[in-house]
Design a protein around this motif. Structure first.
Motif, PDB file in Angstrom:
ATOM      1  N   GLY A   1      23.513  28.566  34.004  1.00 38.55           N
ATOM      2  CA  GLY A   1      22.869  30.043  34.416  1.00 38.55           C
ATOM      3  C   GLY A   1      21.376  29.964  34.827  1.00 38.55           C
ATOM      4  O   GLY A   1      20.659  28.820  34.758  1.00 38.55           O
ATOM      5  N   THR A   2      20.704  30.794  35.065  1.00 38.45           N
ATOM      6  CA  THR A   2      19.246  31.088  35.361  1.00 38.45           C
ATOM      7  C   THR A   2      18.385  30.959  34.022  1.00 38.45           C
ATOM      8  O   THR A   2      18.772  31.049  32.948  1.00 38.45           O
ATOM      9  CB  THR A   2      18.898  32.435  35.767  1.00 38.45           C
ATOM     10  OG1 THR A   2      19.813  32.923  37.059  1.00 38.45           O
ATOM     11  CG2 THR A   2      17.608  32.537  36.402  1.00 38.45           C
ATOM     12  N   LEU A   3      17.631  30.087  34.364  1.00 41.62           N
ATOM     13  CA  LEU A   3      16.364  29.894  33.256  1.00 41.62           C
ATOM     14  C   LEU A   3      15.218  30.939  33.374  1.00 41.62           C
ATOM     15  O   LEU A   3      14.345  30.829  33.951  1.00 41.62           O
ATOM     16  CB  LEU A   3      15.682  28.546  33.459  1.00 41.62           C
ATOM     17  CG  LEU A   3      16.854  27.470  33.513  1.00 41.62           C
ATOM     18  CD1 LEU A   3      16.029  25.877  33.531  1.00 41.62           C
ATOM     19  CD2 LEU A   3      17.815  27.340  32.398  1.00 41.62           C
ATOM     20  N   ALA A   4      15.634  32.063  32.699  1.00 46.95           N
ATOM     21  CA  ALA A   4      14.796  33.290  32.737  1.00 46.95           C
ATOM     22  C   ALA A   4      14.590  33.645  31.148  1.00 46.95           C
ATOM     23  O   ALA A   4      15.729  33.677  30.534  1.00 46.95           O
ATOM     24  CB  ALA A   4      15.248  34.241  33.644  1.00 46.95           C
ATOM     25  N   GLU A   5      13.635  34.376  30.809  1.00 49.16           N
ATOM     26  CA  GLU A   5      13.205  34.960  29.479  1.00 49.16           C
ATOM     27  C   GLU A   5      14.588  35.427  28.848  1.00 49.16           C
ATOM     28  O   GLU A   5      15.122  35.167  27.580  1.00 49.16           O
ATOM     29  CB  GLU A   5      12.308  35.455  29.463  1.00 49.16           C
ATOM     30  CG  GLU A   5      11.753  35.962  27.956  1.00 49.16           C
ATOM     31  CD  GLU A   5      10.529  36.654  27.607  1.00 49.16           C
ATOM     32  OE1 GLU A   5      10.105  37.185  26.479  1.00 49.16           O
ATOM     33  OE2 GLU A   5       9.787  37.178  28.921  1.00 49.16           O
ATOM     34  N   HIS A   6      15.223  36.559  29.750  1.00 48.48           N
ATOM     35  CA  HIS A   6      16.301  37.370  29.163  1.00 48.48           C
ATOM     36  C   HIS A   6      17.508  36.535  28.742  1.00 48.48           C
ATOM     37  O   HIS A   6      18.428  37.069  28.272  1.00 48.48           O
ATOM     38  CB  HIS A   6      16.412  38.570  30.041  1.00 48.48           C
ATOM     39  CG  HIS A   6      17.078  38.313  31.399  1.00 48.48           C
ATOM     40  ND1 HIS A   6      16.020  37.732  32.585  1.00 48.48           N
ATOM     41  CD2 HIS A   6      18.123  38.088  31.925  1.00 48.48           C
ATOM     42  CE1 HIS A   6      16.891  37.469  33.587  1.00 48.48           C
ATOM     43  NE2 HIS A   6      18.081  37.808  33.263  1.00 48.48           N
ATOM     44  N   LYS A   7      17.625  35.307  29.316  1.00 50.52           N
ATOM     45  CA  LYS A   7      18.778  34.488  29.186  1.00 50.52           C
ATOM     46  C   LYS A   7      18.744  33.868  27.861  1.00 50.52           C
ATOM     47  O   LYS A   7      19.822  33.330  27.463  1.00 50.52           O
ATOM     48  CB  LYS A   7      19.018  33.589  30.410  1.00 50.52           C
ATOM     49  CG  LYS A   7      19.167  34.191  31.740  1.00 50.52           C
ATOM     50  CD  LYS A   7      20.655  34.685  31.677  1.00 50.52           C
ATOM     51  CE  LYS A   7      21.085  35.191  33.158  1.00 50.52           C
ATOM     52  NZ  LYS A   7      22.234  35.686  33.289  1.00 50.52           N
ATOM     53  N   GLY A   8      17.640  33.895  27.025  1.00 49.40           N
ATOM     54  CA  GLY A   8      17.624  33.372  25.840  1.00 49.40           C
ATOM     55  C   GLY A   8      17.968  31.787  25.613  1.00 49.40           C
ATOM     56  O   GLY A   8      18.308  31.442  24.495  1.00 49.40           O
ATOM     57  N   VAL A   9      17.588  30.960  26.433  1.00 45.33           N
ATOM     58  CA  VAL A   9      17.852  29.602  26.631  1.00 45.33           C
ATOM     59  C   VAL A   9      16.886  29.078  25.520  1.00 45.33           C
ATOM     60  O   VAL A   9      17.412  27.815  25.003  1.00 45.33           O
ATOM     61  CB  VAL A   9      17.764  28.996  27.902  1.00 45.33           C
ATOM     62  CG1 VAL A   9      17.911  27.489  27.813  1.00 45.33           C
ATOM     63  CG2 VAL A   9      18.590  29.672  28.989  1.00 45.33           C
ATOM     64  N   LYS A  10      15.813  29.677  25.163  1.00 43.12           N
ATOM     65  CA  LYS A  10      15.089  28.860  24.365  1.00 43.12           C
ATOM     66  C   LYS A  10      15.470  28.985  22.799  1.00 43.12           C
ATOM     67  O   LYS A  10      15.353  28.052  22.082  1.00 43.12           O
ATOM     68  CB  LYS A  10      13.753  29.574  24.283  1.00 43.12           C
ATOM     69  CG  LYS A  10      13.567  30.994  23.744  1.00 43.12           C
ATOM     70  CD  LYS A  10      12.241  31.634  23.657  1.00 43.12           C
ATOM     71  CE  LYS A  10      11.952  33.176  22.994  1.00 43.12           C
ATOM     72  NZ  LYS A  10      10.609  33.496  23.085  1.00 43.12           N
ATOM     73  N   TYR A  11      16.474  29.715  22.627  1.00 41.32           N
ATOM     74  CA  TYR A  11      16.977  29.996  21.507  1.00 41.32           C
ATOM     75  C   TYR A  11      18.073  28.976  21.149  1.00 41.32           C
ATOM     76  O   TYR A  11      18.432  28.421  20.135  1.00 41.32           O
ATOM     77  CB  TYR A  11      17.562  31.274  20.980  1.00 41.32           C
ATOM     78  CG  TYR A  11      16.465  32.375  20.959  1.00 41.32           C
ATOM     79  CD1 TYR A  11      15.471  32.539  20.018  1.00 41.32           C
ATOM     80  CD2 TYR A  11      16.367  33.276  22.119  1.00 41.32           C
ATOM     81  CE1 TYR A  11      14.341  33.333  19.972  1.00 41.32           C
ATOM     82  CE2 TYR A  11      15.060  34.024  22.250  1.00 41.32           C
ATOM     83  CZ  TYR A  11      14.286  34.338  21.085  1.00 41.32           C
ATOM     84  OH  TYR A  11      13.308  35.026  21.183  1.00 41.32           O
ATOM     85  N   LEU A  12      18.867  28.602  22.161  1.00 36.67           N
ATOM     86  CA  LEU A  12      19.545  27.267  22.345  1.00 36.67           C
ATOM     87  C   LEU A  12      18.975  26.052  22.222  1.00 36.67           C
ATOM     88  O   LEU A  12      19.470  25.054  21.404  1.00 36.67           O
ATOM     89  CB  LEU A  12      20.447  27.323  23.669  1.00 36.67           C
ATOM     90  CG  LEU A  12      21.367  26.037  24.047  1.00 36.67           C
ATOM     91  CD1 LEU A  12      22.456  26.342  22.600  1.00 36.67           C
ATOM     92  CD2 LEU A  12      22.146  26.322  25.275  1.00 36.67           C
ATOM     93  N   ILE A  13      18.015  25.940  23.152  1.00 33.62           N
ATOM     94  CA  ILE A  13      16.995  24.792  22.310  1.00 33.62           C
ATOM     95  C   ILE A  13      16.557  24.856  21.061  1.00 33.62           C
ATOM     96  O   ILE A  13      16.699  23.476  20.328  1.00 33.62           O
ATOM     97  CB  ILE A  13      16.085  24.627  23.487  1.00 33.62           C
ATOM     98  CG1 ILE A  13      16.492  24.422  24.785  1.00 33.62           C
ATOM     99  CG2 ILE A  13      14.913  23.655  23.089  1.00 33.62           C
ATOM    100  CD1 ILE A  13      15.262  24.537  25.938  1.00 33.62           C
ATOM    101  N   SER A  14      16.031  25.836  20.546  1.00 29.96           N
ATOM    102  CA  SER A  14      15.812  25.817  19.114  1.00 29.96           C
ATOM    103  C   SER A  14      16.796  25.454  18.194  1.00 29.96           C
ATOM    104  O   SER A  14      16.705  24.870  17.064  1.00 29.96           O
ATOM    105  CB  SER A  14      15.215  27.101  18.638  1.00 29.96           C
ATOM    106  OG  SER A  14      13.974  27.252  19.647  1.00 29.96           O
ATOM    107  N   ALA A  15      17.958  25.675  18.490  1.00 29.00           N
ATOM    108  CA  ALA A  15      19.205  25.415  17.826  1.00 29.00           C
ATOM    109  C   ALA A  15      19.696  24.051  17.662  1.00 29.00           C
ATOM    110  O   ALA A  15      20.247  23.425  16.600  1.00 29.00           O
ATOM    111  CB  ALA A  15      20.559  26.216  18.285  1.00 29.00           C
ATOM    112  N   ALA A  16      19.099  23.176  18.722  1.00 30.24           N
ATOM    113  CA  ALA A  16      19.384  22.053  18.803  1.00 30.24           C
ATOM    114  C   ALA A  16      18.976  20.910  17.517  1.00 30.24           C
ATOM    115  O   ALA A  16      19.616  20.140  17.150  1.00 30.24           O
ATOM    116  CB  ALA A  16      18.550  21.200  19.807  1.00 30.24           C
ATOM    117  N   SER A  17      17.839  21.652  16.822  1.00 27.86           N
ATOM    118  CA  SER A  17      17.388  20.716  15.572  1.00 27.86           C
ATOM    119  C   SER A  17      18.459  21.053  14.335  1.00 27.86           C
ATOM    120  O   SER A  17      18.313  20.311  13.344  1.00 27.86           O
ATOM    121  CB  SER A  17      16.033  21.087  15.161  1.00 27.86           C
ATOM    122  OG  SER A  17      15.912  22.674  15.063  1.00 27.86           O
ATOM    123  N   ASN A  18      19.248  22.063  14.677  1.00 29.13           N
ATOM    124  CA  ASN A  18      20.140  22.390  13.279  1.00 29.13           C
ATOM    125  C   ASN A  18      21.464  21.785  13.621  1.00 29.13           C
ATOM    126  O   ASN A  18      22.441  22.273  12.950  1.00 29.13           O
ATOM    127  CB  ASN A  18      20.127  24.008  13.206  1.00 29.13           C
ATOM    128  CG  ASN A  18      18.769  24.230  12.549  1.00 29.13           C
ATOM    129  OD1 ASN A  18      18.420  24.116  11.608  1.00 29.13           O
ATOM    130  ND2 ASN A  18      18.062  25.275  13.340  1.00 29.13           N
TER     131      ASN A  18
END
Length: 376
Positions: A211-228
């Motif tokens: 998908g698009t890499l835009a703020e409303h897509k929430g991708v940063k939370y997926l990246i933050s999930a990587a450490s867990n």
């Protein structure tokens, strides 16, 4: 029955999922014995052609903003084709941008009309959970209560409106649209979406986002999930956008840059290969997205899908263990681990769900029933 679909763009001109969805609808309608003729009128050039059995008439180019001016121009241009339009039983605007113009044309020509509300551009930004800034804030404060109200009134002249999810319908009814005038019919799965054989020699567990890499897509939370996630999990991000640099920076700052791969944009024809190489698909949006085409593509590919419990994806996913609160990286990580643990079972269930509720034949039949209702 003769159907005219009206849309800003038509493939091969593709801006997003809307163009894919209108192409699927046009091709399915053209293949039906109960549909005599299908014409697509689009605003992305000037030529007449036939594509996969669908006659496409591109009549001019279109500018999306501001809506008040663009809809006036669209209505004026369509009125020039009034004799052509009168030859059709139903006109269907597949894009919310054209809904006010279709309302006007429907009234002027006494034509039965349907429109698909596939975004929230007729509503204030706050309707989809955003705080407008800059020029958009001025527009929402000055024009949404005035000219915006006129646009919504003209949209209400359309005989039947289609929302792609219950969440989308709820938002529209909150802003004055008649509940009984809205039918919830999802987009259809692509009947030609074939996924190659999954590689059997991989050691990593691949988590996929498309998908698009835009703020409303929430991708940063997926990246933050990587450490867990366990060390053998990797995240593959397909798509591009304004947030890419910040997301790459986030991956580096949180120490997961070796677990996250940014692929950029790839052709739609190559997307199926990405699904084949994945084990879990994640849709981490933080806004009430009207639908979620990538969600049904992943399900069609037999993948378990993790999504946030907002908007259309929450309609599609029927397992609470796979739905997460928006903006919750830890919950996303937990859901990914659950999805991988039950990958085969959930994947098979997802394939069956697509066949039962999102197949092209099933969805197309529902839309034709709506055409018959408005034209009777």
């Amino acid at each position: 029955m003769k159907i005219c679909l009206i849309t800003p763009k038509y493939p091969p001109n593709v801006q997003g999922g809307g163009e894919i969805s209108v192409r699927l609808l046009a091709e399915q309608l053209a293949s039906r014995e109960d549909i005599k003729q299908v014409l697509v009128i689009s605003f992305d050039g000037k030529r007449i052609e036939e594509i996969n059995g669908v006659r496409v008439r591109r009549i001019t180019n279109y500018s999306e903003t501001p809506l008040e001016i663009s809809n006036a121009r669209v209505a004026k241009k369509l009125f020039e084709y009034k004799d052509l339009l009168r030859d059709y039983d139903v006109i269907h605007a597949y894009n919310v941008y054209f809904t006010p113009a279709i309302g006007v044309i429907s009234e002027l020509l006494s034509l039965p009309a349907v429109a698909t509300l596939n975004s929230y551009v007729l509503l204030p930004r706050s309707a989809s959970g955003f705080t407008p800034t800059g020029a958009r804030r001025i527009y929402d404060e000055l024009f949404m209560p005035t000219t915006g109200r006129v646009l919504r009134h003209l949209s209400g002249l359309v005989d039947k409106l289609i929302c792609l999810s219950n969440a989308s319908k709820n938002i529209y009814t909150e802003y004055g649209f008649e509940k009984d005038n809205i039918e919830v019919i999802p987009n259809m799965a692509d009947p030609e979406f074939n996924v190659p054989q999954k590689p059997s020699d991989r050691q990593k567990v691949r988590v996929l986002y498309v998908g698009t890499l835009a703020e409303h897509k929430g991708v940063k939370y997926l990246i933050s999930a990587a450490s867990n996630l366990p060390h053998n999990f990797e995240i593959r991000i397909v798509g591009d956008g304004e947030e890419r640099v910040e997301l790459e920076k986030l991956a580096s700052e949180t120490g997961v840059e070796t677990k996250v791969e940014f692929m950029g944009n790839i052709p739609y024809s190559d997307i199926n290969a990405e699904y084949a190489k994945a084990d879990v698909f994640v849709h981490p949006g933080i806004w009430p997205e009207p639908f979620g085409r990538t969600v049904i593509e992943a399900m069609e590919a037999g993948l378990p899908v993790v999504a946030t419990n907002t908007g259309g994806p929450a309609d599609i996913i029927d397992s609470q263990q796979l739905l997460c609160p928006p903006a919750d990286a830890l919950a996303i990580a937990d859901a990914i681990k659950y999805a991988h643990k039950h990958q085969e079972t959930i994947g098979a269930q997802n394939r069956n769900r697509i066949i039962e509720q999102y197949s092209s034949d099933y969805v197309c039949s529902r839309i034709i029933n709506l055409y018959e209702e408005v034209s009777s």
